[in-house]
Design a protein around this motif. Structure first.
Motif, PDB file in Angstrom:
ATOM      1  N   GLY A   1      20.711  20.736 -18.054  1.00 22.29           N
ATOM      2  CA  GLY A   1      21.760  20.325 -16.517  1.00 22.29           C
ATOM      3  C   GLY A   1      21.836  21.645 -15.375  1.00 22.29           C
ATOM      4  N   TYR A   2      22.785  20.745 -15.176  1.00 23.12           N
ATOM      5  CA  TYR A   2      23.770  22.179 -13.713  1.00 23.12           C
ATOM      6  C   TYR A   2      25.003  21.923 -13.742  1.00 23.12           C
ATOM      7  CZ  TYR A   2      25.122  23.963  -9.181  1.00 23.12           C
ATOM      8  OH  TYR A   2      25.491  24.512  -8.390  1.00 23.12           O
ATOM      9  N   PRO A   3      25.487  23.261 -13.672  1.00 27.94           N
ATOM     10  CA  PRO A   3      25.212  24.308 -13.417  1.00 27.94           C
ATOM     11  C   PRO A   3      24.559  25.396 -15.078  1.00 27.94           C
ATOM     12  CG  PRO A   3      27.783  24.768 -13.892  1.00 27.94           C
ATOM     13  CD  PRO A   3      27.412  23.199 -13.583  1.00 27.94           C
ATOM     14  N   GLY A   4      23.432  25.887 -14.579  1.00 17.93           N
ATOM     15  CA  GLY A   4      22.410  26.199 -15.585  1.00 17.93           C
ATOM     16  C   GLY A   4      23.280  27.022 -16.926  1.00 17.93           C
ATOM     17  N   GLY A   5      23.995  28.138 -16.054  1.00 19.80           N
ATOM     18  CA  GLY A   5      24.984  29.607 -16.719  1.00 19.80           C
ATOM     19  C   GLY A   5      26.241  29.570 -17.874  1.00 19.80           C
ATOM     20  N   PRO A   6      26.519  28.308 -17.743  1.00 17.83           N
ATOM     21  CA  PRO A   6      27.062  28.011 -18.990  1.00 17.83           C
ATOM     22  C   PRO A   6      26.228  27.505 -20.092  1.00 17.83           C
ATOM     23  CG  PRO A   6      28.235  27.370 -17.138  1.00 17.83           C
ATOM     24  CD  PRO A   6      26.968  27.939 -16.817  1.00 17.83           C
ATOM     25  N   VAL A   7      25.878  26.722 -19.796  1.00 11.96           N
ATOM     26  CA  VAL A   7      24.974  26.030 -21.210  1.00 11.96           C
ATOM     27  C   VAL A   7      24.153  26.874 -21.427  1.00 11.96           C
ATOM     28  CG1 VAL A   7      23.172  23.501 -21.371  1.00 11.96           C
ATOM     29  CG2 VAL A   7      24.889  24.714 -19.404  1.00 11.96           C
ATOM     30  N   ILE A   8      22.816  27.711 -21.049  1.00 15.62           N
ATOM     31  CA  ILE A   8      22.738  28.844 -20.864  1.00 15.62           C
ATOM     32  C   ILE A   8      22.827  29.481 -21.837  1.00 15.62           C
ATOM     33  CG2 ILE A   8      20.504  30.716 -21.024  1.00 15.62           C
ATOM     34  CD1 ILE A   8      19.455  29.101 -18.706  1.00 15.62           C
ATOM     35  N   ASP A   9      24.272  29.974 -21.640  1.00 18.62           N
ATOM     36  CA  ASP A   9      25.318  31.215 -22.581  1.00 18.62           C
ATOM     37  C   ASP A   9      25.384  31.081 -23.828  1.00 18.62           C
ATOM     38  OD1 ASP A   9      27.168  33.299 -23.130  1.00 18.62           O
ATOM     39  OD2 ASP A   9      28.545  32.849 -21.520  1.00 18.62           O
ATOM     40  N   LYS A  10      26.230  29.455 -23.539  1.00 20.26           N
ATOM     41  CA  LYS A  10      26.423  28.235 -24.943  1.00 20.26           C
ATOM     42  C   LYS A  10      25.503  28.417 -25.864  1.00 20.26           C
ATOM     43  CE  LYS A  10      29.430  25.315 -26.314  1.00 20.26           C
ATOM     44  NZ  LYS A  10      28.571  23.778 -26.816  1.00 20.26           N
ATOM     45  N   LEU A  11      23.997  28.015 -25.294  1.00 19.31           N
ATOM     46  CA  LEU A  11      22.645  27.609 -26.584  1.00 19.31           C
ATOM     47  C   LEU A  11      21.977  28.926 -26.843  1.00 19.31           C
ATOM     48  CD1 LEU A  11      20.895  25.373 -27.030  1.00 19.31           C
ATOM     49  CD2 LEU A  11      19.764  25.323 -25.406  1.00 19.31           C
ATOM     50  N   SER A  12      22.061  29.682 -25.628  1.00 21.69           N
ATOM     51  CA  SER A  12      21.397  31.015 -26.596  1.00 21.69           C
ATOM     52  C   SER A  12      22.685  31.835 -28.060  1.00 21.69           C
ATOM     53  CB  SER A  12      21.508  32.038 -25.124  1.00 21.69           C
ATOM     54  OG  SER A  12      21.383  32.039 -24.606  1.00 21.69           O
ATOM     55  N   GLN A  13      23.686  31.254 -28.214  1.00 20.71           N
ATOM     56  CA  GLN A  13      23.973  31.918 -29.592  1.00 20.71           C
ATOM     57  C   GLN A  13      23.905  30.958 -31.165  1.00 20.71           C
ATOM     58  OE1 GLN A  13      28.165  31.158 -28.710  1.00 20.71           O
ATOM     59  NE2 GLN A  13      28.333  32.472 -26.980  1.00 20.71           N
ATOM     60  N   GLU A  14      22.352  30.030 -30.177  1.00 18.13           N
ATOM     61  CA  GLU A  14      21.894  29.343 -31.574  1.00 18.13           C
ATOM     62  C   GLU A  14      20.280  29.455 -31.323  1.00 18.13           C
ATOM     63  OE1 GLU A  14      22.922  25.853 -30.710  1.00 18.13           O
ATOM     64  OE2 GLU A  14      24.234  25.442 -30.349  1.00 18.13           O
ATOM     65  N   GLY A  15      19.908  30.258 -30.563  1.00 12.50           N
ATOM     66  CA  GLY A  15      18.237  31.077 -29.952  1.00 12.50           C
ATOM     67  C   GLY A  15      18.902  32.872 -31.217  1.00 12.50           C
ATOM     68  N   ASN A  16      17.325  33.287 -31.048  1.00 13.16           N
ATOM     69  CA  ASN A  16      16.508  34.127 -31.694  1.00 13.16           C
ATOM     70  C   ASN A  16      16.369  34.941 -30.359  1.00 13.16           C
ATOM     71  OD1 ASN A  16      15.779  36.462 -32.380  1.00 13.16           O
ATOM     72  ND2 ASN A  16      14.370  35.384 -33.688  1.00 13.16           N
ATOM     73  N   GLU A  17      16.763  36.161 -29.860  1.00 12.93           N
ATOM     74  CA  GLU A  17      16.897  36.603 -28.303  1.00 12.93           C
ATOM     75  C   GLU A  17      15.730  37.105 -28.840  1.00 12.93           C
ATOM     76  OE1 GLU A  17      20.062  38.290 -27.227  1.00 12.93           O
ATOM     77  OE2 GLU A  17      19.691  40.042 -28.645  1.00 12.93           O
ATOM     78  N   ALA A  18      14.971  37.700 -29.516  1.00 15.66           N
ATOM     79  CA  ALA A  18      13.823  38.465 -29.573  1.00 15.66           C
ATOM     80  C   ALA A  18      13.181  37.730 -30.127  1.00 15.66           C
ATOM     81  CB  ALA A  18      14.201  39.378 -31.317  1.00 15.66           C
ATOM     82  N   ALA A  19      12.850  36.158 -30.545  1.00 14.28           N
ATOM     83  CA  ALA A  19      11.653  35.700 -30.744  1.00 14.28           C
ATOM     84  C   ALA A  19      10.793  35.747 -29.797  1.00 14.28           C
ATOM     85  CB  ALA A  19      12.196  33.529 -30.815  1.00 14.28           C
ATOM     86  N   ILE A  20      11.193  35.380 -28.282  1.00 14.69           N
ATOM     87  CA  ILE A  20      10.298  35.870 -27.777  1.00 14.69           C
ATOM     88  C   ILE A  20      10.323  36.738 -26.135  1.00 14.69           C
ATOM     89  CG2 ILE A  20       9.205  34.314 -25.276  1.00 14.69           C
ATOM     90  CD1 ILE A  20      10.530  31.772 -26.360  1.00 14.69           C
ATOM     91  N   THR A  21       9.690  37.592 -25.683  1.00 12.19           N
ATOM     92  CA  THR A  21      10.359  38.636 -24.853  1.00 12.19           C
ATOM     93  C   THR A  21       9.733  38.293 -23.617  1.00 12.19           C
ATOM     94  OG1 THR A  21       9.908  39.931 -27.126  1.00 12.19           O
ATOM     95  CG2 THR A  21       9.943  41.294 -24.701  1.00 12.19           C
ATOM     96  N   PHE A  22      10.921  38.125 -22.449  1.00 16.60           N
ATOM     97  CA  PHE A  22      10.755  38.095 -21.070  1.00 16.60           C
ATOM     98  C   PHE A  22      10.750  38.999 -20.750  1.00 16.60           C
ATOM     99  CE2 PHE A  22      11.610  33.552 -21.659  1.00 16.60           C
ATOM    100  CZ  PHE A  22      10.732  32.552 -21.818  1.00 16.60           C
ATOM    101  N   PRO A  23       9.435  39.658 -19.667  1.00 16.95           N
ATOM    102  CA  PRO A  23       9.203  40.671 -18.389  1.00 16.95           C
ATOM    103  C   PRO A  23      10.942  40.742 -17.496  1.00 16.95           C
ATOM    104  CG  PRO A  23       7.984  39.259 -17.238  1.00 16.95           C
ATOM    105  CD  PRO A  23       9.028  38.518 -18.373  1.00 16.95           C
ATOM    106  N   LYS A  24      10.915  41.917 -17.553  1.00 21.02           N
ATOM    107  CA  LYS A  24      11.901  42.024 -17.146  1.00 21.02           C
ATOM    108  C   LYS A  24      11.720  43.178 -16.231  1.00 21.02           C
ATOM    109  CE  LYS A  24      14.799  45.157 -20.386  1.00 21.02           C
ATOM    110  NZ  LYS A  24      15.862  45.769 -20.486  1.00 21.02           N
ATOM    111  N   SER A  25      11.939  43.134 -14.633  1.00 19.46           N
ATOM    112  CA  SER A  25      11.519  43.174 -13.013  1.00 19.46           C
ATOM    113  C   SER A  25      11.952  44.284 -13.169  1.00 19.46           C
ATOM    114  CB  SER A  25      11.795  42.890 -11.946  1.00 19.46           C
ATOM    115  OG  SER A  25      11.312  41.541 -12.230  1.00 19.46           O
ATOM    116  N   ILE A  26      11.225  45.819 -12.557  1.00 19.50           N
ATOM    117  CA  ILE A  26      11.331  46.878 -12.611  1.00 19.50           C
ATOM    118  C   ILE A  26      10.968  47.772 -11.800  1.00 19.50           C
ATOM    119  CG2 ILE A  26      12.655  49.532 -13.606  1.00 19.50           C
ATOM    120  CD1 ILE A  26      12.178  48.087 -16.608  1.00 19.50           C
TER     121      ILE A  26
END
Ligand code: KG4
Ligand code: ZN
Length: 332
Positions: free
Chosen positions: A176-201
């Motif tokens: 759904g939209y806007p995505g920020g609040p949903v992803i913020d909330k859902l992230s608390q139930e997820g494992n942030e280390a399960a998938i490593t996405f690349p950071k652009s530097i």
């Protein structure tokens, strides 16, 4: 002294009353989430039409909540840009009509300056110069704020805005939209280390950002794994990478500019992981981080009132020629 402010730069119709430049008397915001939700992003034509329907009720609502009438208003502030031209024009036309009919001074405000000045509604202990990260649906900028109206641009996104990345990833994940609040909330139930996405530097030492590669990495992961993933893990992994990029570059800019105070602004500044991570990382370097309450981070007219009041005091006035400027830059 009552200042009425109007903000219609994107998909929020907002009006607010600020008393004596200090006391918030009202802050009314009508969002358009239900209109744009099914498209996963703002549809400009629909946004301006909705502003037209909402602008008078929202202004009346702000006056009513403040307990004053239009005759008691002493000045009007309005967002001139940046934003969607059709949306900006609705607020500007309303502000000009009111200023003309009531013979009131009119002040034009830069939306990004409004986001930055939101912090002054709640804090009096911020000293110039400071570093600000303005991260919203349409913008991701780093500035050194030299005084109330002088800004030194340090870095910006080279492609998607941070909030736009949250919105696009939410669209990929059907959240759904806007995505920020949903992803913020859902992230608390997820494992942030399960998938490593690349950071652009950037290897050239620049203080710019890039979020489109991260968004594409999420899309590729989803396409490659079909249903064999936990949505909360993707959300958490994405958020960790996005927040990591924002924190790393903001702290790098603060160190480079010898600034010990950092102010977060814009809708993405609501993000709980960004607030927490930035604060912790800054503390380790002896720096302080400030951010407004969530309602003052996302689009609202109180921040426009605060920024407008300062310009009003300096004698700045807009005339009836005032026009929207979609690509208005800070300091312009
Ligand atoms: O400042 P804002 O209301 O509007 C613009 O000027 O663009 O920012 C809206 C953006 C959206 O992209 C939304 O997804 C994002 O801010 N946002 C968040 C959060 N709350 C709003 N992003 C991450 N985490 C949040 N909690
Ligand atoms: Zn905004």
């Amino acid at each position: 002294m009552y200042l009425l402010a109007i903000e219609t730069s994107c998909d929020e119709t907002a009006a607010a009353v600020l008393e004596n430049g200090e006391i918030p008397r009202s802050n009314v915001v009508a969002t358009q989430y239900e209109i744009h939700g099914r498209y996963g992003g703002v549809v400009p034509e629909l946004a301006s039409r909705r502003h037209l329907e909402m602008i008078i009720p929202i202004i009346n609502g702000a006056l009513k909540e403040a307990g004053i009438t239009l005759d008691e208003v002493n000045a009007i502030a309005v967002t001139r840009g940046p934003g969607l031209v059709g949306s900006l024009l609705v607020g500007i036309s309303a502000a000009k009509a009111l200023a003309y009919v009531k013979q009131l001074p009119l002040v034009a405000v830069n939306h990004l300056e409004g986001h930055i000045h939101a912090i002054f509604l709640e804090r009096k202990d911020i000293k110039f110069p400071f570093i600000t990260l303005v991260a919203s649906g349409g913008h991701t900028h780093l500035y050194k704020v030299l005084d109330f109206h002088r800004y030194q641009a340090l870095g910006r996104t080279r492609d998607d805005a941070a909030g736009e990345a949250f919105d696009k990833v939410a669209k990929i994940l059907n959240l759904g939209y806007p995505g920020g609040p949903v992803i913020d909330k859902l992230s608390q139930e997820g494992n942030e280390a399960a998938i490593t996405f690349p950071k652009s530097i950037f290897s050239d030492g620049s203080l710019d950002f890039s979020f489109s590669g991260l968004k594409t990495a999420v899309l590729n992961y989803v396409l490659a794994h079909k249903n064999g993933y936990k949505v909360a893990d993707i959300a958490a992994g994405f958020q960790r990478a996005a927040v990591g990029m924002l924190v790393d570059t903001t702290l790098k800019s603060a160190a480079k500019e010898n600034c010990l105070q950092i102010v977060l602004a814009g809708g993405v500044a609501c993000n709980s992981a960004l607030r927490k991570t930035m604060k912790q990382a800054a503390q380790e370097k002896g720096m302080e981080v400030f951010y407004p309450s969530p309602a003052l981070c996302t689009d609202n007219a109180l921040m426009i009132a605060k920024a407008g009041y300062h310009r009003f005091l300096q004698g700045e006035r807009a005339d009836m020629e005032l026009n929207a400027k979609a690509d208005l830059r800070l300091g312009e």
